[in-house]
Design a protein around this motif. Structure first.
Motif, PDB file in Angstrom:
ATOM      1  N   ILE A 244       0.841  -1.186   0.000  1.00  0.00           N
ATOM      2  CA  ILE A 244       0.000   0.000   0.000  1.00  0.00           C
ATOM      3  C   ILE A 244       0.886   1.250   0.000  1.00  0.00           C
ATOM      4  CG2 ILE A 244      -1.837  -1.202   1.234  1.00  0.00           C
ATOM      5  CD1 ILE A 244      -1.125   0.442   3.719  1.00  0.00           C
ATOM      6  N   GLY A 245       0.334   2.361  -0.462  1.00  0.00           N
ATOM      7  CA  GLY A 245       1.129   3.585  -0.494  1.00  0.00           C
ATOM      8  C   GLY A 245       0.266   4.811  -0.698  1.00  0.00           C
ATOM      9  N   VAL A 246       0.837   5.965  -0.369  1.00  0.00           N
ATOM     10  CA  VAL A 246       0.143   7.240  -0.561  1.00  0.00           C
ATOM     11  C   VAL A 246       1.072   8.220  -1.261  1.00  0.00           C
ATOM     12  CG1 VAL A 246      -1.340   6.931   1.456  1.00  0.00           C
ATOM     13  CG2 VAL A 246       0.830   8.168   1.696  1.00  0.00           C
ATOM     14  N   ALA A 247       0.452   9.199  -1.911  1.00  0.00           N
ATOM     15  CA  ALA A 247       1.174  10.275  -2.590  1.00  0.00           C
ATOM     16  C   ALA A 247       0.730  11.611  -2.017  1.00  0.00           C
ATOM     17  CB  ALA A 247       0.901  10.242  -4.092  1.00  0.00           C
ATOM     18  N   ASN A 248       1.687  12.510  -1.800  1.00  0.00           N
ATOM     19  CA  ASN A 248       1.341  13.858  -1.365  1.00  0.00           C
ATOM     20  C   ASN A 248       0.766  14.698  -2.499  1.00  0.00           C
ATOM     21  OD1 ASN A 248       3.834  13.505   0.939  1.00  0.00           O
ATOM     22  ND2 ASN A 248       1.963  14.556   1.582  1.00  0.00           N
ATOM     23  N   GLY A 249       0.989  14.278  -3.725  1.00  0.00           N
ATOM     24  CA  GLY A 249       0.431  14.978  -4.868  1.00  0.00           C
ATOM     25  C   GLY A 249      -0.959  14.491  -5.198  1.00  0.00           C
ATOM     26  N   VAL A 250      -1.656  15.257  -6.019  1.00  0.00           N
ATOM     27  CA  VAL A 250      -3.012  14.887  -6.421  1.00  0.00           C
ATOM     28  C   VAL A 250      -2.968  13.796  -7.482  1.00  0.00           C
ATOM     29  CG1 VAL A 250      -3.940  17.164  -5.857  1.00  0.00           C
ATOM     30  CG2 VAL A 250      -3.089  16.717  -8.177  1.00  0.00           C
ATOM     31  N   GLY A 251      -4.129  13.155  -7.675  1.00  0.00           N
ATOM     32  CA  GLY A 251      -4.196  12.050  -8.628  1.00  0.00           C
ATOM     33  C   GLY A 251      -4.976  12.342  -9.882  1.00  0.00           C
ATOM     34  N   ASP A 252      -5.407  13.607 -10.054  1.00  0.00           N
ATOM     35  CA  ASP A 252      -6.241  13.918 -11.213  1.00  0.00           C
ATOM     36  C   ASP A 252      -5.483  14.628 -12.328  1.00  0.00           C
ATOM     37  OD1 ASP A 252      -5.858  16.405 -10.110  1.00  0.00           O
ATOM     38  OD2 ASP A 252      -7.957  16.741  -9.565  1.00  0.00           O
ATOM     39  N   GLY A 253      -4.148  14.668 -12.229  1.00  0.00           N
ATOM     40  CA  GLY A 253      -3.347  15.256 -13.295  1.00  0.00           C
ATOM     41  C   GLY A 253      -3.240  16.765 -13.260  1.00  0.00           C
ATOM     42  N   ARG A 254      -3.774  17.388 -12.212  1.00  0.00           N
ATOM     43  CA  ARG A 254      -3.752  18.848 -12.135  1.00  0.00           C
ATOM     44  C   ARG A 254      -2.328  19.382 -11.997  1.00  0.00           C
ATOM     45  NH1 ARG A 254      -6.859  20.570  -7.144  1.00  0.00           N
ATOM     46  NH2 ARG A 254      -6.884  18.332  -6.674  1.00  0.00           N
ATOM     47  N   HIS A 255      -2.012  20.409 -12.785  1.00  0.00           N
ATOM     48  CA  HIS A 255      -0.763  21.148 -12.685  1.00  0.00           C
ATOM     49  C   HIS A 255      -0.666  21.783 -11.304  1.00  0.00           C
ATOM     50  CE1 HIS A 255       2.353  24.071 -13.876  1.00  0.00           C
ATOM     51  NE2 HIS A 255       2.520  23.341 -14.959  1.00  0.00           N
ATOM     52  N   ASN A 256       0.539  21.845 -10.720  1.00  0.00           N
ATOM     53  CA  ASN A 256       0.663  22.390  -9.368  1.00  0.00           C
ATOM     54  C   ASN A 256       0.786  23.916  -9.323  1.00  0.00           C
ATOM     55  OD1 ASN A 256       3.325  23.024 -10.038  1.00  0.00           O
ATOM     56  ND2 ASN A 256       4.224  21.358  -8.846  1.00  0.00           N
ATOM     57  N   GLY A 257       0.669  24.557 -10.468  1.00  0.00           N
ATOM     58  CA  GLY A 257       0.709  26.011 -10.505  1.00  0.00           C
ATOM     59  C   GLY A 257       2.054  26.597 -10.897  1.00  0.00           C
ATOM     60  N   ILE A 258       3.075  25.757 -11.057  1.00  0.00           N
ATOM     61  CA  ILE A 258       4.399  26.222 -11.470  1.00  0.00           C
ATOM     62  C   ILE A 258       4.507  26.074 -12.988  1.00  0.00           C
ATOM     63  CG2 ILE A 258       6.889  25.907 -11.231  1.00  0.00           C
ATOM     64  CD1 ILE A 258       6.311  24.691  -8.453  1.00  0.00           C
ATOM     65  N   ALA A 259       4.497  27.188 -13.696  1.00  0.00           N
ATOM     66  CA  ALA A 259       4.549  27.155 -15.152  1.00  0.00           C
ATOM     67  C   ALA A 259       5.944  26.762 -15.636  1.00  0.00           C
ATOM     68  CB  ALA A 259       4.167  28.519 -15.713  1.00  0.00           C
ATOM     69  N   PRO A 260       6.045  26.108 -16.786  1.00  0.00           N
ATOM     70  CA  PRO A 260       7.354  25.721 -17.315  1.00  0.00           C
ATOM     71  C   PRO A 260       8.068  26.904 -17.959  1.00  0.00           C
ATOM     72  CG  PRO A 260       5.628  25.019 -18.809  1.00  0.00           C
ATOM     73  CD  PRO A 260       4.929  25.572 -17.607  1.00  0.00           C
ATOM     74  N   GLY A 261       9.392  26.933 -17.804  1.00  0.00           N
ATOM     75  CA  GLY A 261      10.223  27.905 -18.511  1.00  0.00           C
ATOM     76  C   GLY A 261      10.118  29.333 -18.030  1.00  0.00           C
ATOM     77  N   VAL A 262       9.690  29.537 -16.787  1.00  0.00           N
ATOM     78  CA  VAL A 262       9.609  30.892 -16.239  1.00  0.00           C
ATOM     79  C   VAL A 262      10.644  31.060 -15.137  1.00  0.00           C
ATOM     80  CG1 VAL A 262       7.159  31.091 -16.804  1.00  0.00           C
ATOM     81  CG2 VAL A 262       7.840  30.261 -14.532  1.00  0.00           C
ATOM     82  N   GLU A 263      10.900  32.298 -14.759  1.00  0.00           N
ATOM     83  CA  GLU A 263      11.876  32.555 -13.711  1.00  0.00           C
ATOM     84  C   GLU A 263      11.392  32.002 -12.374  1.00  0.00           C
ATOM     85  OE1 GLU A 263      13.074  36.601 -13.353  1.00  0.00           O
ATOM     86  OE2 GLU A 263      13.742  36.771 -15.439  1.00  0.00           O
TER      87      GLU A 263
END
Length: 405
Positions: A244-263
């Motif tokens: 058994i195991g758990v994840a601190n992240g969500v399981g629905d594929g939602r982006h965490n709010g950090i955009a790629p390629g930005v400062e």
């Protein structure tokens, strides 16, 4: 003048942590354990369950990745504080809690797996009755105990474990931004604490891509290949216990709010003037770090990486920890993002690799559960920091551990 300024920077700069600030200390003192077990490369602290006069229903949990020896006060605080007192909940259900620590948390997983084996054998030897063990760990500790149990099975040693559990463990790999790895090596002439942590044996084994030097090329480190080969020789997973195991992240594929390629952060000096660290983005020759200032100039690029910093998963405050340390010596900084994904959800529940956006951002909740290597798992309903003990995740584990036999 530059030499004088560099000397001033060396004098002012303190150690920089990766997982937590290097000077962080626990805010509580763990209760006196009922027993302390000493091993060659580690130790364990034992707290009996409510009404137990010895080990009756043991739950063994291994510490995760950091530098130096396990701080049991810090470990206790993380597991038994508000909003959810995980250890208290286990002990109230007559579960004996055994926290496994290591003399060096950044040592190879192959070495620390031997500590876990010793703890398992000791628990079996001291157990009163025949209740099967629960064995697992947090972050790297989940990999340590996964390997330990699997190796015991290949050695035909009965580990008498009924449940294996992992808490945000990077079964398919972890991620530290290449930008952060690069600046760690860039800063090494001033203070090499962060660089040593990134280049430690355990880090090389955990990270899906590792950067050994500031002028190096990100790659799968040979130490990771060796670790994965050791897992494969042991069958990959323990076959006897329920997994058994758990994840601190969500399981629905939602982006965490950090955009790629930005400062992520930009320095205005005086030591690293115009240095910029960027969040990870895909593509060829993608600039992730523009390093400038007293330590020289370097541009760090990656090729064909996924947008992993923004992936759903347990996050580390690593950009923020670095920024806080630099601000302490008078560096002017604009910090746009303090955190980044460390253990993607797909890795924590072992359903996909972390090499592509399609896998990182898959809707885990919509997948057939048999696609996971785990028999049962839960992803957090909201984004949470790596190994954060929430009521949702903690209660889910307690409900399954309390009834196991």
């Amino acid at each position: 003048m530059a030499g004088k300024d560099l000397g001033k920077m060396k004098q002012a700069m303190g150690p920089v942590g990766l997982v937590i600030p290097a000077d962080a200390r626990a805010g509580v003192v763990a209760p006196k354990p009922d027993a302390v077990w000493k091993f060659r490369d580690g130790s364990a602290r034992v707290w009996y369950g409510k009404g137990n006069n010895g080990i009756v229903r043991p739950v063994l949990l291994a510490d995760g990745f950091n530098m130096g020896p396990t701080d049991f006060d810090w470990l206790w605080e993380g597991l038994d504080s508000d909003p959810y007192r995980f250890i208290t909940q286990l002990r109230d259900r007559q579960r004996d809690v055994v926290l496994i620590g290591f003399n060096e948390r950044s040592e190879s997983i192959l070495v620390n797996a031997e500590v876990a084996k010793e703890a398992i054998m000791r628990a079996m030897a001291e157990r009163m009755g025949d209740e099967r063990l629960v064995v697992g760990g947090f972050s790297m500790g989940g990999l340590v105990t996964r390997l330990a149990l699997a190796q015991l099975e290949t050695q035909r040693i009965d580990h008498q474990t009924g449940v294996y559990l992992s808490f945000d463990s990077p079964h398919r790999g972890a991620s530290v931004p290449i930008a952060l790895q690069a600046i760690a090596h860039h800063l090494a002439p001033v203070d090499d604490t962060l660089a040593r942590q990134i280049n430690s044996p355990a880090s090389r084994e955990l990270l899906w891509r590792h950067l050994e030097t500031v002028d190096g090329t990100p790659r799968v480190d040979p130490a990771r290949k060796k670790f994965l080969e050791a897992l494969e020789r042991a069958g990959g997973w323990p076959q006897i216990p329920r997994l058994i195991g758990v994840a601190n992240g969500v399981g629905d594929g939602r982006h965490n709010g950090i955009a790629p390629g930005v400062e992520a952060l930009r320095s205005s000096g005086p030591y690293l003037t115009d240095t910029v660290l960027y969040t990870q983005a895909g593509g060829r020759d993608r600039l992730v770090a523009d390093l400038r200032g007293l330590l020289g100039e370097r541009k760090i690029t990656t090729n064909d990486f996924p947008d992993i910093d923004g992936a759903p998963g347990g996050t580390l405050d690593s950009f923020g920890i670095l920024a806080d340390a630099l601000k302490e010596i008078g560096e002017g900084l604009d910090v746009a993002h303090r955190t980044a994904c460390f253990v993607p959800s797909v890795s924590a529940v072992s359903v996909r690799g972390v090499e592509t956006n399609d896998d990182l951002y898959v809707d885990i909740n919509a997948l057939p559960p048999e696609q996971s290597d785990l028999d049962d798992f839960l992803c957090s309903s909201r984004p949470t920091p790596h190994t954060a003990m929430t009521e949702e995740l903690g209660q889910w584990i307690v409900d399954r551990v309390a009834i196991s036999r």
